[in-house]
Design a protein around this motif. Structure first.
Motif, short mmCIF file in Angstrom:
data_model
loop_
_atom_site.label_atom_id
_atom_site.label_comp_id
_atom_site.label_asym_id
_atom_site.label_seq_id
_atom_site.Cartn_x
_atom_site.Cartn_y
_atom_site.Cartn_z
N SER A 245 0.66 11.42 -16.57
CA SER A 245 1.73 10.47 -16.24
C SER A 245 2.12 9.56 -17.40
O SER A 245 3.21 8.99 -17.41
CB SER A 245 1.31 9.60 -15.04
OG SER A 245 0.15 8.86 -15.37
N ASP B 113 2.63 0.03 -12.99
CA ASP B 113 2.20 1.33 -13.52
C ASP B 113 1.47 1.23 -14.85
O ASP B 113 0.82 2.18 -15.28
CB ASP B 113 3.41 2.26 -13.70
CG ASP B 113 3.94 2.75 -12.36
OD1 ASP B 113 3.19 2.65 -11.36
OD2 ASP B 113 5.09 3.22 -12.32
N ASP C 149 -5.32 11.90 -14.69
CA ASP C 149 -3.99 11.59 -14.15
C ASP C 149 -3.13 10.88 -15.21
O ASP C 149 -1.94 11.14 -15.33
CB ASP C 149 -4.10 10.68 -12.92
CG ASP C 149 -4.81 11.36 -11.76
OD1 ASP C 149 -4.65 12.59 -11.62
OD2 ASP C 149 -5.55 10.67 -11.02
N GLN D 30 0.84 -1.20 0.00
CA GLN D 30 0.00 0.00 0.00
C GLN D 30 0.87 1.26 0.00
O GLN D 30 0.63 2.20 -0.75
CB GLN D 30 -0.87 -0.01 1.26
CG GLN D 30 -2.12 0.84 1.15
CD GLN D 30 -3.14 0.20 0.22
OE1 GLN D 30 -3.37 -1.00 0.30
NE2 GLN D 30 -3.72 0.99 -0.66
N ALA D 31 1.93 1.22 0.82
CA ALA D 31 2.77 2.40 1.00
C ALA D 31 3.49 2.82 -0.29
O ALA D 31 3.86 3.96 -0.45
CB ALA D 31 3.80 2.13 2.09
N GLU D 32 3.67 1.87 -1.19
CA GLU D 32 4.40 2.18 -2.43
C GLU D 32 3.48 2.78 -3.48
O GLU D 32 3.93 3.21 -4.52
CB GLU D 32 4.99 0.91 -3.05
CG GLU D 32 5.96 0.16 -2.21
CD GLU D 32 6.41 -1.10 -2.95
OE1 GLU D 32 7.01 -0.98 -4.02
OE2 GLU D 32 6.11 -2.21 -2.46
N THR D 33 2.19 2.69 -3.26
CA THR D 33 1.27 3.07 -4.32
C THR D 33 0.59 4.39 -4.02
O THR D 33 0.38 4.76 -2.87
CB THR D 33 0.17 2.00 -4.49
OG1 THR D 33 -0.62 1.99 -3.29
CG2 THR D 33 0.78 0.63 -4.71
N THR D 34 0.25 5.07 -5.07
CA THR D 34 -0.57 6.26 -4.93
C THR D 34 -2.00 5.76 -5.17
O THR D 34 -2.18 4.66 -5.67
CB THR D 34 -0.17 7.29 -6.00
OG1 THR D 34 -0.04 6.57 -7.24
CG2 THR D 34 1.15 7.95 -5.66
N PRO D 35 -3.02 6.56 -4.83
CA PRO D 35 -4.39 6.10 -5.13
C PRO D 35 -4.53 5.83 -6.63
O PRO D 35 -3.77 6.38 -7.43
CB PRO D 35 -5.24 7.28 -4.70
CG PRO D 35 -4.39 8.14 -3.84
CD PRO D 35 -2.98 7.87 -4.20
N HIS D 36 -5.46 4.97 -7.00
CA HIS D 36 -5.62 4.67 -8.42
C HIS D 36 -5.88 5.93 -9.23
O HIS D 36 -6.73 6.74 -8.87
CB HIS D 36 -6.79 3.69 -8.61
CG HIS D 36 -6.51 2.35 -8.01
ND1 HIS D 36 -7.36 1.72 -7.14
CD2 HIS D 36 -5.45 1.53 -8.16
CE1 HIS D 36 -6.84 0.56 -6.76
NE2 HIS D 36 -5.68 0.42 -7.37
N PRO D 37 -5.15 6.11 -10.32
CA PRO D 37 -5.32 7.32 -11.14
C PRO D 37 -6.63 7.31 -11.92
O PRO D 37 -7.22 6.24 -12.12
CB PRO D 37 -4.13 7.25 -12.11
CG PRO D 37 -3.78 5.80 -12.19
CD PRO D 37 -4.13 5.21 -10.86
#
Ligand code: GLU
Ligand code: ZN
Length: 290
Positions: free
Chosen positions: A187, A226, A183, A172-179
């Motif tokens: 990106s 990604d 977004d 979880q910590a490595e991810t940003t919320p789903h784009p």
């Protein structure tokens, strides 16, 4: 619904330990769920795919003790499926032809007013040069050129986060919320869904084939995490189910470097020739013996 996983190598070189890890994880997961394990040969890049590598994939996987459903899906046999999907997206006004060369894109992206070119999972983020050229969705799909997804047009039909279930090693910590699509514009940019001379792209074919093969759990390396929102977006546009994803850690060499196809020192065939057993391979990648 049958629980189905797959392994989808490209026959462009020998399988190495990283591939073995991916294939074994997918296989073990299917077995634990009384499901099916499928194989897919990702050979859309015909300039790099070779029959000898395809044969070696079968040999290496059999040696590892894996069994898969037949027939095996080979992407080069499935080009008609890709062109039907491209036709549909084209008619809906969601694609445009792109005539840019790699160098044009680099130069446009690096124009002084733009600052340093931005990098996304597909390389340099396309600055949209060809988006404004006239196009006629009632005319036949242009061939012999790359096709890009017009994210500006897509934004009008798809809203909300491009969400998927992650069951693997991506914390979880490595991810940003789903784009969402906006977004992705920042990106990734307008994604290539069909490469010139190929009639498809990695993103389009992987999405269509996972649906076609009824894959419920996609097991693959964290390096593709990604790319997954791009796949979820294509699934939404083409009305296909979104499977669960298991993005696994990457197997690295002793120096901590990711294994690449050219690292023949890590080829499974080499370990095998040196007398390693399939259980030795399992141990090397941190899996329990079968
Ligand atoms: N063919 C891809 C590779 O060998 C795998 C794609 C996927 O698992 O989605 O890296
Ligand atoms: Zn272009």
């Amino acid at each position: 619904m049958i629980f189905r996983t797959r392994f989808a190598p490209s026959p462009t070189g020998p399988l190495h330990l990283g591939h073995a890890y991916s294939a074994l994880l997918a296989y073990d997961l299917a077995r634990r769920h009384d499901g099916e394990f499928l194989l897919r040969i990702e050979d859309i890049d015909q300039s790099r795919a070779k029959a000898v590598w395809e044969q070696q994939i079968y040999d290496d996987l059999s040696w590892l003790g894996l069994r898969w459903e037949t027939p095996v899906l080979r992407q080069s046999d499935n080009l008609a499926t890709y062109s039907v999907a491209l036709d549909e997206l084209w008619k809906r006004g969601l694609l445009y032809p792109c005539y840019c060369k790699r160098r044009d894109i680099r130069e446009a992206a690096a124009a002084p007013q733009e600052g340093a070119p931005l990098l996304g999972p597909d390389g340099i983020i396309y600055p949209g040069t060809c988006r404004t050229l006239p196009r006629d969705p009632n005319a036949p799909l242009p061939d012999n050129t790359a096709l890009r997804l017009d994210l500006e047009a897509v934004k009008q039909v798809i809203s909300g986060p491009l969400a998927f279930e992650e069951t693997g090693d991506v914390l979880q910590a490595e991810t940003t919320p789903h784009p969402d699509v906006a977004d992705l514009q920042q990106s990734v940019g307008d994604v290539v869904v069909s490469r010139r001379d190929m009639g498809t792209s990695y993103h389009l074919s992987v999405v269509l084939d996972d649906a076609h093969q009824g894959i419920t759990h996609v097991v693959r390396g964290k390096d593709l995490y990604d790319a997954t929102p791009i796949h979820v977006l294509l699934q939404k546009l083409l009305d296909l189910p979104t499977p669960s994803y298991f993005h696994h850690r990457l197997i690295r060499d002793d120096k901590g470097k990711r294994l690449a196809k050219r690292d023949d020192a890590r080829a499974l065939s080499k370990f095998r020739a040196e007398g390693a057993t399939p259980d030795d391979i399992r141990r090397m990648v941190g899996l329990l013996p079968s």
